[in-house]
Design a protein around this motif. Structure first.
Motif, mmCIF file in Angstrom:
data_model
loop_
_atom_site.group_PDB
_atom_site.id
_atom_site.type_symbol
_atom_site.label_atom_id
_atom_site.label_comp_id
_atom_site.label_asym_id
_atom_site.label_seq_id
_atom_site.Cartn_x
_atom_site.Cartn_y
_atom_site.Cartn_z
ATOM 1 N N THR A 72 40.430 55.562 30.630
ATOM 2 C CA THR A 72 39.722 54.624 31.501
ATOM 3 C C THR A 72 38.936 53.584 30.718
ATOM 4 O O THR A 72 38.462 53.847 29.611
ATOM 5 C CB THR A 72 38.773 55.367 32.456
ATOM 6 O OG1 THR A 72 38.218 54.435 33.384
ATOM 7 C CG2 THR A 72 37.634 56.040 31.693
ATOM 8 N N LYS A 73 38.810 52.419 31.312
ATOM 9 C CA LYS A 73 37.982 51.366 30.734
ATOM 10 C C LYS A 73 36.673 51.219 31.504
ATOM 11 O O LYS A 73 35.844 50.375 31.168
ATOM 12 C CB LYS A 73 38.748 50.039 30.750
ATOM 13 C CG LYS A 73 39.924 49.999 29.784
ATOM 14 C CD LYS A 73 40.595 48.642 29.842
ATOM 15 C CE LYS A 73 41.612 48.373 28.770
ATOM 16 N NZ LYS A 73 42.442 49.397 28.301
ATOM 17 N N GLU A 74 36.500 52.033 32.539
ATOM 18 C CA GLU A 74 35.281 51.970 33.344
ATOM 19 C C GLU A 74 34.161 52.739 32.639
ATOM 20 O O GLU A 74 34.275 53.934 32.383
ATOM 21 C CB GLU A 74 35.523 52.580 34.725
ATOM 22 C CG GLU A 74 36.492 51.796 35.580
ATOM 23 C CD GLU A 74 36.607 52.388 36.969
ATOM 24 O OE1 GLU A 74 35.754 52.063 37.814
ATOM 25 O OE2 GLU A 74 37.517 53.190 37.204
ATOM 26 N N LEU B 17 32.749 55.698 34.700
ATOM 27 C CA LEU B 17 33.666 56.828 34.736
ATOM 28 C C LEU B 17 33.654 57.577 33.413
ATOM 29 O O LEU B 17 33.709 58.812 33.386
ATOM 30 C CB LEU B 17 35.078 56.333 35.062
ATOM 31 C CG LEU B 17 36.135 57.396 35.356
ATOM 32 C CD1 LEU B 17 35.663 58.367 36.427
ATOM 33 C CD2 LEU B 17 37.439 56.732 35.786
ATOM 34 N N LEU C 197 40.200 60.354 42.193
ATOM 35 C CA LEU C 197 41.293 59.604 41.577
ATOM 36 C C LEU C 197 42.672 60.107 42.026
ATOM 37 O O LEU C 197 43.680 59.484 41.757
ATOM 38 C CB LEU C 197 41.190 59.690 40.048
ATOM 39 C CG LEU C 197 40.044 58.914 39.401
ATOM 40 C CD1 LEU C 197 39.915 59.256 37.925
ATOM 41 C CD2 LEU C 197 40.243 57.414 39.578
ATOM 42 N N GLY D 88 44.226 55.121 39.096
ATOM 43 C CA GLY D 88 43.625 53.835 39.406
ATOM 44 C C GLY D 88 42.163 53.781 39.013
ATOM 45 O O GLY D 88 41.663 54.607 38.246
ATOM 46 N N LYS D 89 41.460 52.802 39.575
ATOM 47 C CA LYS D 89 40.031 52.652 39.316
ATOM 48 C C LYS D 89 39.237 53.495 40.298
ATOM 49 O O LYS D 89 39.596 53.605 41.471
ATOM 50 C CB LYS D 89 39.603 51.182 39.448
ATOM 51 C CG LYS D 89 39.830 50.361 38.202
ATOM 52 C CD LYS D 89 39.151 49.004 38.352
ATOM 53 C CE LYS D 89 39.190 48.232 37.041
ATOM 54 N NZ LYS D 89 38.409 46.983 37.131
ATOM 55 N N TYR E 58 35.729 52.988 40.351
ATOM 56 C CA TYR E 58 34.682 52.038 40.732
ATOM 57 C C TYR E 58 35.220 50.630 40.511
ATOM 58 O O TYR E 58 35.559 50.257 39.394
ATOM 59 C CB TYR E 58 33.413 52.236 39.898
ATOM 60 C CG TYR E 58 32.847 53.619 40.008
ATOM 61 C CD1 TYR E 58 32.079 53.987 41.111
ATOM 62 C CD2 TYR E 58 33.086 54.572 39.029
ATOM 63 C CE1 TYR E 58 31.577 55.267 41.231
ATOM 64 C CE2 TYR E 58 32.573 55.851 39.139
ATOM 65 C CZ TYR E 58 31.824 56.187 40.240
ATOM 66 O OH TYR E 58 31.323 57.450 40.346
ATOM 67 N N GLU E 59 35.308 49.860 41.597
ATOM 68 C CA GLU E 59 35.787 48.496 41.470
ATOM 69 C C GLU E 59 34.790 47.640 40.698
ATOM 70 O O GLU E 59 35.125 46.654 40.091
ATOM 71 C CB GLU E 59 36.018 47.893 42.861
ATOM 72 C CG GLU E 59 37.194 48.513 43.593
ATOM 73 C CD GLU E 59 38.508 48.347 42.866
ATOM 74 O OE1 GLU E 59 38.695 47.324 42.190
ATOM 75 O OE2 GLU E 59 39.354 49.254 42.958
ATOM 76 N N ASP E 60 33.524 48.054 40.741
ATOM 77 C CA ASP E 60 32.471 47.325 40.055
ATOM 78 C C ASP E 60 31.625 48.354 39.338
ATOM 79 O O ASP E 60 31.586 49.510 39.711
ATOM 80 C CB ASP E 60 31.615 46.548 41.064
ATOM 81 C CG ASP E 60 30.756 45.492 40.392
ATOM 82 O OD1 ASP E 60 30.536 45.615 39.181
ATOM 83 O OD2 ASP E 60 30.316 44.572 41.091
ATOM 84 N N GLU E 61 30.952 47.953 38.280
ATOM 85 C CA GLU E 61 30.124 48.896 37.538
ATOM 86 C C GLU E 61 28.830 49.223 38.255
ATOM 87 O O GLU E 61 28.116 50.122 37.889
ATOM 88 C CB GLU E 61 29.793 48.337 36.145
ATOM 89 C CG GLU E 61 30.979 48.319 35.215
ATOM 90 C CD GLU E 61 31.556 49.711 35.009
ATOM 91 O OE1 GLU E 61 30.791 50.636 34.701
ATOM 92 O OE2 GLU E 61 32.766 49.880 35.174
#
Length: 638
Positions: free
Chosen positions: A355-357, A360, A387, A461-462, A464-467
C-alpha cells in the motif's frame, strides 16, 4: 484518564447509559447488550479514532477496540457506573444468540489465565523434551502444578463465571464446583462396587455409594466443563424459587443452605452423569468427523475460522475443545484453526508492503504484531475485511494450513498461548511423539508466507480515498477536525452582529481564564441581543445586562453584555423576556444602548460562554472575523 474521552464518546454513541443493559470485554472487544440497537450511532462509531470497527453478533453490540480494550472498558465502567458482571439477555433474543452469549460470558473471563497456565505447562513439556528437566525433578513438579491448577479445578472457576451469567450467589456456585472435585469422593471408587447400573450398555456404571438410598454414580469431574454449567443453571432456578419462599430475615444463610442440599446431590445423582455421557458423545462425534477426513476437517475449520471469529461462532467450539482435553487429553478441533492467525498476519504484511496509503501502513504495524501473538481482530476489522480480497486470501491460506495440520495429525494437548506461543500447545506433556511440533512450526510459517504471496499477487484497492476523514455537514450530525471526527451535540448561533473576539482577549479574568466555561466573545455593532438557541430562559439579571439560557439539547449558555455593566443599574437595557420563558432561535431577548454604555466608560465586548462545557468533549468556535445573527458561532461536540 487516557481513554476518558473515547469512553465517553462510545457511551454516548451506543445510546447513552440508559440504553446499556450490560457491558463486558474480551481480548479486543467491548461487548454491549443494548436495550435498543437502533439508538446506537454505528456508522459514526466505525469512523472514530480508537475504534477498529463495530459488529452485531451473538445478541451483542460489539465495539472492536484492539489490545488496549481493558483500559477503555475500565473507563466506561467508571463513567457509566456499570456493574462488572453480566446480566441475562433480553427475552426476545433468539436461542442461538443466547447460547453464544452464555458460552462467551462463561469462558471469556478465564481465557487469559487459562492461556497463561497452558503456556507454563507447554514450556515445562518443552524443557523435558530438550532434556533440561526430568519429570521427577522438583522444578518440573512445581511448574506442572501451576500449569495444571486452573484446568484441573476448572469446575470451580467456571462456577464463578457461570454464576455471574445466571445470577447465582457466587460463593454458593463455587461450593457446588468444589464439591465436584472434592478429593475424598474420588477415593471411594476403589474396591468392589455395591452393584452396577445399566449393565451391558455403553453407559454401564458401577455404584460405590448411595445417598439416602439412591445410587450415586461417581465420576471424575476434574477439568470437566458441561456438568458444572448445567448445575449452576439448575441452581439459578432453585435460588429463584427459594427467594420467593424464604423470609428476608433468614435469606442470607437459608437460601445457600437449601440450594446446596438440593443441587449438589442431584448433580452427583443425575446432572453430572448425564452431562458426562453427553460430553462423551460430543467428543466421540468430533473425533469421528476428524477421523473420517482430517484433511477436509482442517480445510473447513482453518478456512472458516476467521469467519467464525467475526460472528462469535468460535465460542461454540471452545467447550467442545475443552471437553475433548478433559476426556482424551488432546483436542484436534482448535488445533486445526491454529494456522489461520498466521495466514491473516501474512495478508496484513502484504498490505503493509504494497500500500501507498500512510494511514493504512500505520494501522498495519500494530495489527501485524497482534497477529503474531494470535490476536487477529485488529487485522480483520481494521484492514483485511474492509479491503475484502486480503481477507479472502487469508481464509484460503488458513484453510490450506488447517488441512496440513489435519494431515500430520496435529493435536492440542493444552490450551495455552496464542500465536507463536501456541506452538507449545502441540507438545504432549506426558511424553510421546513430539515430532509433529516441528511440522506445525513449518506449516504456520508456510501459511504466513502463503497469505502474504496470495494477497500481494491478487492485490487490493484503497481503504482511504483521502488521508484525512472528510468532514460531513453539521446537518448530518458530524463535524471533522483535521483527521478526527466527532458527533455534534448542539450548535450555537450568534446572538449579535459584530466582530469576533477570542475569549482570552476579554478584559475580565473570570471569562478570559475559562473559569466560567469555554466560549467566545463579540464586539457588537448593533444593540440587539437575540437567542442563539431554542430553549428556556433560566436566568436574567435584574439589571438585564446578562442572561442565562438552557438549550433544548441541554447546553447551558451565559451571555454577559459588556464588562462591569452591572454598575449601570439597568440603564440602557430593555429586556423582552423573563426567567422561565420559552424562546426560539433568533427571538429578541434584550435591547441595549451601545453608545450609552460606552459613554459611561464601559466596554460592550460581550462574552458568550458554555457554562457546562466540562460535560462535553469540546466547544468549537467560529473562525470568522465578522458575524451576523443566525451565523453559526459555536459547535458543541461529544
Amino acid at each position: 484518564m487516557k481513554y476518558e474521552a473515547l469512553a465517553k464518546s462510545i457511551i454516548e454513541n451506543v445510546g447513552g447509559t440508559k440504553n446499556i443493559n450490560d457491558v463486558t470485554h474480551c481480548v479486543t472487544r467491548l461487548r454491549f447488550k443494548l436495550k435498543d440497537d437502533s439508538k446506537a450511532n454505528t456508522n459514526f462509531l466505525k469512523k472514530m479514532d480508537g475504534i477498529v470497527t463495530v459488529i452485531k453478533s451473538g445478541g451483542q453490540y460489539q465495539v472492536v477496540i484492539g489490545n488496549h480494550v481493558p483500559d477503555v472498558y475500565d473507563e466506561i465502567v467508571k463513567i457509566g457506573n456499570f456493574q462488572t458482571s453480566n446480566q441475562e439477555l433480553d427475552n426476545d433474543t433468539n436461542i442461538f444468540n443466547k447460547f453464544i452469549d452464555l458460552i462467551s460470558g462463561i469462558f471469556a473471563p478465564t481465557l487469559g489465565t487459562l492461556a497463561a497456565t497452558g503456556m507454563i505447562k507447554g514450556f515445562n513439556a518443552l524443557f523435558v523434551a530438550l532434556g533440561l528437566l526430568t519429570i521427577e525433578s522438583g522444578t518440573y513438579q512445581l511448574l506442572n502444578a501451576i500449569g495444571d491448577s486452573l484446568f484441573y479445578f476448572f469446575p470451580i472457576f467456571l462456577a464463578l463465571t457461570a454464576s455471574k451469567k445466571m445470577k447465582v450467589n457466587q460463593f454458593t456456585a463455587m461450593a457446588i464446583g468444589a464439591s465436584l472435585v472434592y478429593p475424598t469422593l474420588s477415593g471411594l471408587t476403589a474396591g468392589e462396587p455395591l452393584y452396577t447400573l445399566f449393565v451391558g450398555t455403553i453407559i454401564e456404571s458401577p455404584v460405590f455409594i448411595e445417598f439416602l438410598g439412591v445410587p450415586v454414580i461417581l465420576m471424575s469431574y476434574a477439568s470437566s466443563v458441561i456438568p458444572i454449567i448445567l448445575s449452576i443453571l439448575f441452581a439459578s432456578k432453585v435460588e429463584k424459587g427459594l427467594k420467593k419462599l424464604i423470609p428476608d430475615v433468614v435469606k442470607t444463610f437459608l437460601i445457600p443452605f437449601f440450594t446446596l442440599l438440593v443441587v449438589v446431590p442431584l448433580t452427583f445423582i443425575i446432572i453430572g452423569p448425564v452431562a458426562i455421557w453427553a460430553g462423551n458423545l460430543v467428543g466421540a462425534g468430533t473425533l469421528v468427523i476428524y477421523n473420517l477426513s482430517p484433511v477436509l476437517a482442517g480445510l473447513i475449520i482453518g478456512g472458516y475460522w476467521q469467519v467464525f471469529v467475526i460472528f462469535g461462532l468460535h465460542w461454540g467450539l471452545v467447550p467442545i475443545a475443552l471437553n475433548n482435553l478433559a476426556l482424551y487429553g488432546f483436542d484436534p478441533v482448535l488445533a486445526m484453526s491454529f494456522a489461520a492467525s498466521f495466514a491473516q498476519t501474512g495478508a496484513v504484511i502484504a498490505v503493509f508492503m504494497k500500500t501507498k496509503e500512510k494511514k493504512l501502513k500505520s494501522l498495519s504495524i500494530p495489527s501485524i504484531i497482534s497477529g503474531l501473538f494470535g490476536v487477529t481482530e485488529p487485522a480483520i476489522y481494521g484492514i483485511t475485511l474492509p479491503l475484502k480480497k486480503p481477507f479472502i486470501m487469508s481464509c484460503v491460506a488458513g484453510g490450506i494450513g488447517g488441512a496440513a495440520i489435519g494431515l500430520i495429525g496435529g493435536k492440542f494437548y493444552m490450551v495455552g498461548g496464542l500465536g507463536i506461543f501456541g506452538i507449545t500447545n502441540f507438545l504432549n506433556p506426558v511424553g510421546g511423539n513430539n515430532a509433529t511440533v516441528l511440522g506445525i512450526a513449518t506449516i504456520v510459517t508456510g501459511s504466513l508466507i502463503l497469505g502474504f504471496i496470495l494477497t500481494y499477487l491478487v492485490g487490493f484497492g484503497k481503504l482511504y480515498e483521502d488521508e484525512t476523514i472528510i468532514a460531513k455537514s453539521i446537518n448530518e450530525g458530524i463535524v471533522g477536525l483535521g483527521d478526527e471526527v466527532y458527533i455534534v451535540k448542539d450548535t450555537i448561533e450568534s446572538p449579535l452582529k459584530g466582530s469576533v473576539v477570542t475569549l482570552s482577549d476579554v478584559q475580565d479574568e473570570a471569562f478570559s481564564s475559562g473559569a466560567m466555561g469555554k466560549g467566545i466573545a463579540i464586539d457588537p455593532v448593533e444593540g440587539k441581543l437575540v437567542s442563539p438557541v431554542s430553549g428556556e430562559i433560566t436566568m436574567i439579571f435584574p439589571t438585564s445586562h446578562a442572561v442565562g439560557i438552557t438549550s433544548d439539547e441541554g447546553t447551558e449558555i451565559l451571555i454577559h453584555i459588556g464588562m462591569d455593566t452591572v454598575k449601570m443599574n439597568e440603564e440602557g437595557f430593555i429586556p423582552h423576556v423573563k426567567q422561565g420563558d420559552r424562546v426560539i432561535k433568533g427571538q429578541l431577548l434584550i435591547e441595549f444602548d451601545i453608545f450609552k454604555i460606552q459613554d459611561a466608560g464601559y466596554s460592550v465586548i460581550t462574552p458568550i460562554v458554555i457554562t457546562n462545557s466540562k460535560d462535553y468533549l469540546d466547544v468549537i468556535t467560529t473562525d470568522k472575523e465578522l458575524i451576523d445573527p443566525k451565523d453559526q458561532l459555536m459547535t458543541i461536540v461529544i
